[in-house]
Design a protein around this motif. Structure first.
Motif, PDB file in Angstrom:
ATOM      1  N   THR A   1       9.442  11.014 -14.156  1.00 48.54           N
ATOM      2  CA  THR A   1       9.104  11.779 -13.077  1.00 48.54           C
ATOM      3  C   THR A   1       9.941  11.973 -12.069  1.00 48.54           C
ATOM      4  O   THR A   1       9.894  13.095 -11.245  1.00 48.54           O
ATOM      5  CB  THR A   1       7.726  11.696 -12.777  1.00 48.54           C
ATOM      6  OG1 THR A   1       7.501  10.520 -11.784  1.00 48.54           O
ATOM      7  CG2 THR A   1       6.882  11.900 -13.825  1.00 48.54           C
TER       8      THR A   1
ATOM      9  N   LYS B   1       0.800  -1.191   0.011  1.00 49.16           N
ATOM     10  CA  LYS B   1       0.004  -0.093  -0.072  1.00 49.16           C
ATOM     11  C   LYS B   1       0.721   1.220  -0.134  1.00 49.16           C
ATOM     12  O   LYS B   1       0.537   2.230  -0.581  1.00 49.16           O
ATOM     13  CB  LYS B   1      -0.846  -0.028   1.254  1.00 49.16           C
ATOM     14  CG  LYS B   1      -2.137  -0.616   0.956  1.00 49.16           C
ATOM     15  CD  LYS B   1      -3.206   0.095   0.233  1.00 49.16           C
ATOM     16  CE  LYS B   1      -4.538  -0.649   0.281  1.00 49.16           C
ATOM     17  NZ  LYS B   1      -5.611  -0.018  -0.240  1.00 49.16           N
ATOM     18  N   ALA B   2       1.937   1.222   0.688  1.00 47.82           N
ATOM     19  CA  ALA B   2       2.770   2.345   1.015  1.00 47.82           C
ATOM     20  C   ALA B   2       3.999   2.587   0.274  1.00 47.82           C
ATOM     21  O   ALA B   2       4.455   3.866  -0.053  1.00 47.82           O
ATOM     22  CB  ALA B   2       3.111   2.417   2.583  1.00 47.82           C
TER      23      ALA B   2
ATOM     24  N   PRO C   1       5.216   4.893 -16.380  1.00 46.75           N
ATOM     25  CA  PRO C   1       4.877   6.098 -16.721  1.00 46.75           C
ATOM     26  C   PRO C   1       5.473   7.377 -15.734  1.00 46.75           C
ATOM     27  O   PRO C   1       5.811   8.487 -15.813  1.00 46.75           O
ATOM     28  CB  PRO C   1       3.724   6.271 -16.869  1.00 46.75           C
ATOM     29  CG  PRO C   1       2.893   5.154 -16.298  1.00 46.75           C
ATOM     30  CD  PRO C   1       3.854   4.007 -16.621  1.00 46.75           C
ATOM     31  N   LEU C   2       5.703   6.500 -14.312  1.00 45.50           N
ATOM     32  CA  LEU C   2       6.266   7.268 -13.294  1.00 45.50           C
ATOM     33  C   LEU C   2       7.732   7.623 -13.532  1.00 45.50           C
ATOM     34  O   LEU C   2       7.995   8.655 -12.954  1.00 45.50           O
ATOM     35  CB  LEU C   2       6.070   6.431 -11.847  1.00 45.50           C
ATOM     36  CG  LEU C   2       4.640   6.808 -11.339  1.00 45.50           C
ATOM     37  CD1 LEU C   2       4.549   6.225 -10.004  1.00 45.50           C
ATOM     38  CD2 LEU C   2       4.130   8.079 -11.330  1.00 45.50           C
TER      39      LEU C   2
ATOM     40  N   SER D   1       4.035   1.546  -5.025  1.00 42.94           N
ATOM     41  CA  SER D   1       3.998   2.347  -6.004  1.00 42.94           C
ATOM     42  C   SER D   1       5.199   3.103  -6.774  1.00 42.94           C
ATOM     43  O   SER D   1       5.212   3.101  -8.037  1.00 42.94           O
ATOM     44  CB  SER D   1       2.889   3.748  -5.674  1.00 42.94           C
ATOM     45  OG  SER D   1       1.932   3.259  -5.198  1.00 42.94           O
ATOM     46  N   CYS D   2       6.015   3.108  -5.744  1.00 41.48           N
ATOM     47  CA  CYS D   2       7.520   3.472  -6.356  1.00 41.48           C
ATOM     48  C   CYS D   2       8.503   2.525  -6.262  1.00 41.48           C
ATOM     49  O   CYS D   2       9.455   2.609  -7.292  1.00 41.48           O
ATOM     50  CB  CYS D   2       7.805   4.710  -5.323  1.00 41.48           C
ATOM     51  SG  CYS D   2       6.541   6.144  -5.606  1.00 41.48           S
TER      52      CYS D   2
ATOM     53  N   SER E   1      14.205  14.550  -2.384  1.00 42.20           N
ATOM     54  CA  SER E   1      12.961  14.779  -1.531  1.00 42.20           C
ATOM     55  C   SER E   1      11.696  14.263  -2.005  1.00 42.20           C
ATOM     56  O   SER E   1      10.633  14.311  -1.460  1.00 42.20           O
ATOM     57  CB  SER E   1      12.941  16.273  -1.703  1.00 42.20           C
ATOM     58  OG  SER E   1      12.549  16.473  -3.447  1.00 42.20           O
ATOM     59  N   GLN E   2      11.850  13.321  -3.148  1.00 41.81           N
ATOM     60  CA  GLN E   2      10.610  12.569  -3.395  1.00 41.81           C
ATOM     61  C   GLN E   2      10.222  11.795  -2.734  1.00 41.81           C
ATOM     62  O   GLN E   2       8.937  10.879  -2.506  1.00 41.81           O
ATOM     63  CB  GLN E   2      10.539  12.139  -4.911  1.00 41.81           C
ATOM     64  CG  GLN E   2      10.721  13.380  -5.805  1.00 41.81           C
ATOM     65  CD  GLN E   2      10.733  12.926  -7.092  1.00 41.81           C
ATOM     66  OE1 GLN E   2      11.686  12.708  -7.574  1.00 41.81           O
ATOM     67  NE2 GLN E   2       9.731  13.160  -8.031  1.00 41.81           N
ATOM     68  N   MET E   3      10.945  11.124  -1.560  1.00 44.39           N
ATOM     69  CA  MET E   3      10.665  10.073  -0.611  1.00 44.39           C
ATOM     70  C   MET E   3      10.134  10.458   0.495  1.00 44.39           C
ATOM     71  O   MET E   3      10.597  11.404   1.274  1.00 44.39           O
ATOM     72  CB  MET E   3      11.867   9.432   0.020  1.00 44.39           C
ATOM     73  CG  MET E   3      11.893   8.441   1.028  1.00 44.39           C
ATOM     74  SD  MET E   3      10.958   7.068   0.740  1.00 44.39           S
ATOM     75  CE  MET E   3      10.597   6.394   2.311  1.00 44.39           C
ATOM     76  N   PRO E   4       8.554  10.239   0.705  1.00 41.86           N
ATOM     77  CA  PRO E   4       7.899  10.936   1.576  1.00 41.86           C
ATOM     78  C   PRO E   4       8.390  10.512   3.224  1.00 41.86           C
ATOM     79  O   PRO E   4       8.714   9.420   3.189  1.00 41.86           O
ATOM     80  CB  PRO E   4       6.565  10.409   1.369  1.00 41.86           C
ATOM     81  CG  PRO E   4       6.428   9.817   0.142  1.00 41.86           C
ATOM     82  CD  PRO E   4       7.994   9.276  -0.133  1.00 41.86           C
TER      83      PRO E   4
END
Lengths: 246, 360
Positions: free
Chosen positions: B61, B39-40, B57-58, B43-44, B98-101
């Motif tokens: 980005t 879930k968390a 497609p990610l 996606s990446c 910084s894209q790592m939440p």
């Protein structure tokens, strides 16, 4: 008989003297206050645009949950235009506001619904809570690309999760994105005062309770740039302004 | 009897209702750690932890491609504590993308620890020494953990008559799961000489480890080749045994036993025992960690003195990720050949963690 005659003796005996003095005093103060209080004016206007609505369709194929949330195609909100107006323009008083105003405690809400930020453009005051909620059955993250305030990035992997943030400094504008769904973008203006608005799809906007004075107004659009106008706001005289973007 | 039964049933109803309400408030209630990952993180990082597909497609980005958690070298070299910090606080505070939440407001510390343990299980790392045993480098004690590092070292020596400044460039590279090769090139400047002084080649091999006991043991060998005054200075072979032991969450010990063996006359060599104690003051990499190091030199030649020195030092992580660090210390003679003092320092760059300029 006392110095105020039978009437004075009557009031003293009935315990009415003190309340009467207080009422008269309060009335005098209120009259003086209202006579000299600054009058608040409504500043309204329209942002004109001679272009066309954005026809860039957002493709959400990176996440089937996002795709299934929409029956109709979803289009970019970069250019939103109806009736010759331009929406999602952030209009604010850039110069001339005396003082900072009180800090509201009521949160401003930013929602993630159908894999889109709602609203696309919003304003918040310094110190005012910004409540960000995930209303989707898929994960999002809220990545605020602040340059004056502290940059942050919080994960919201589950539906219903809420997070509250506060910006400590004024900043126009802060770009918010979701790194998992790159089409998701919002913009936040952070100001010391409450004198700001976001235009609707027809370009209409209104800023309430502006004291009489001389101001520099700025209209910001994410793609079309910035327009500025100097305006004199007179007591008792609602004011209208126009911005034009080509 | 009937009244007491009604009470029992009502109490049971309250318990069930209360626990249901609690579960409704916790979105992870009843989820396995694998489900939490899906879930968390998936996606990446991909459903199996191998990152995004090349046609995702990610992918365009991302500033930095999400890490492949199934790579055994990457997975093993990263301490679990570092991953805990990244998941809790996000990438940017740790010098990463910084894209790592940050997920510290979603998961509690135990959930994050469980998630880290799951991530560590995504790669077959049995052959690799775990990064949890990668302790701080000190000035003289050979580090037990194999590394990809570059160092610039300096030493200023002062005694009654002689002052000298030595500058060394050191480069280490991992080879395979357990080995490391290294090279050192030293420059010496003193009143009578200034020039390249010595080159050193080395090899290290991690023999084994015990993660539960926080222990790692390593063997290695170095060849020291003098570049000037070769008629007076002999090549030396330096075999060693190095070990590392975690004493507590923020306290580590590393030690060596080594022998300097001049090729011309091994009897003129010595045995050297070194050890260093480090105290980590903070879980954040950009912090300072004081250390105290000791060295005992026991010459094979009976007529020569046993030497003992102490070297208090300070390790300072300079970047948010700690991959660039500065260490400085003063060596003080306690016994044996006397000198006033020796000042030591080095600048370290962990090559595996990216550009020197990242995360300042």
């Amino acid at each position: 008989m006392g110095p105020f005659g039978r009437g004075g003796d009557l009031m003293k005996s009935q315990g009415l003297l003190l309340p009467l003095v207080l009422m008269l005093g309060w009335g005098a103060w209120a009259w003086g206050f209202t006579a000299h209080a600054p009058q608040k004016i409504r500043l309204s206007g329209k942002v004109y645009f001679n272009g066309q609505d954005s026809d860039r369709r957002i493709r959400m194929n990176a996440d089937p949950v996002c795709m299934s949330a929409h029956e109709d195609p979803v289009y970019s909100e970069q250019i939103v235009s109806q009736n010759g107006g331009l929406g999602n323009v952030f209009i604010y008083v850039k110069e001339g506001v005396p003082g900072k105003g009180t800090r509201p405690t009521t949160p401003v809400e930013l929602e993630q619904k159908g894999c889109v930020f709602r609203p696309h453009v919003l304003g918040v005051q310094v110190g005012q809570p910004l409540l960000i909620r995930n209303d989707d059955p898929t994960g999002h993250n809220i990545h605020a690309l602040a340059r004056v305030n502290k940059e942050f990035n919080f994960g919201q992997p589950f539906q219903g999760l809420e997070i509250t943030q506060v910006f400590k400094k004024p900043e126009v504008m802060i770009r918010i994105k979701c790194d998992i769904h790159p089409w998701m973008v919002a913009y936040i203006g952070v100001l010391e005062h409450p004198h700001f608005a976001v235009s609707d799809e027809s370009g209409n906007f209104a800023i309430e309770d502006l004291p009489a004075g001389s101001y520099l107004l700025e209209a910001w659009h994410e793609q079309l740039g910035v327009r500025s106008i100097r305006v004199e706001v007179e007591a008792g005289s609602p004011t209208t302004v126009e911005f034009r973007f080509d | 009897m009937q009244r007491s039964l009604r009470f029992v049933f009502f109490a049971q109803f309250l318990v069930v209702l209360g626990s249901s309400l609690l579960r409704a408030q916790d979105p992870t209630a009843g989820m396995s750690v694998k489900e939490i990952y899906e879930k968390a993180c998936a996606s990446c990082h991909g459903i199996y932890g191998a990152g995004l597909a090349t046609d995702s497609p990610l992918l365009p980005t991302f500033e930095v491609e999400p890490a492949d958690l199934t790579d055994p070298l990457f997975n093993s070299r990263e301490p679990a504590a570092d991953w805990f910090m990244v998941i809790k606080h996000g990438g940017r505070p740790l010098g990463l993308s910084s894209q790592m939440p940050a997920f510290g407001q979603v998961f509690d510390d135990q959930q994050i620890s469980d998630l880290v343990a799951y991530l560590k299980s995504l790669a077959h790392t049995d052959s690799y020494p775990p990064g949890d045993l990668n302790f701080l480098r000190s000035i003289q004690t050979i580090k037990a953990f194999p590394e990809d590092e570059a160092l610039l070292l300096g030493r200023f020596e002062s005694d009654d008559e002689i002052e000298s400044l030595s500058t060394t460039f050191y480069y280490a590279r991992r080879v395979g799961p357990k080995a490391q090769v290294e090279v050192k090139l030293s420059h010496l400047a003193r009143e009578s000489f200034s020039g390249l002084h010595e080159v050193e080649l080395g090899f290290k091999y991690a023999l084994g480890h015990d993660l539960a006991r926080q222990a790692l043991w390593t063997v290695g060998i170095e060849a020291e080749i003098p570049l000037h005054e070769r008629e007076e200075e002999s090549d030396q072979v330096v075999p060693y045994f190095a070990f590392a032991k975690g004493l507590a969450d923020n306290l580590t010990f590393q030690g060596n036993v080594l022998s300097h063996l001049p090729v011309d006359d091994p009897g003129q060599g010595n045995i050297e025992l070194t050890g260093v104690l480090h105290w980590m003051t903070s879980p954040w990499p950009r912090s300072f960690s004081p250390g105290i190091e000791g060295k005992v030199g026991i010459p094979y030649e009976d007529s020569q003195e046993v030497s003992f020195s102490l070297l208090p030092q300070l390790y300072l992580g300079l970047t948010r990720g700690g991959h660039v660090a500065l260490v400085a210390g003063v060596e003080i003679p306690v016994a044996g050949p006397s000198y006033d003092y020796k000042l030591h320092w080095f600048l370290l760059w962990d090559l595996a963690d990216g550009s020197f300029w990242k995360g300042w």
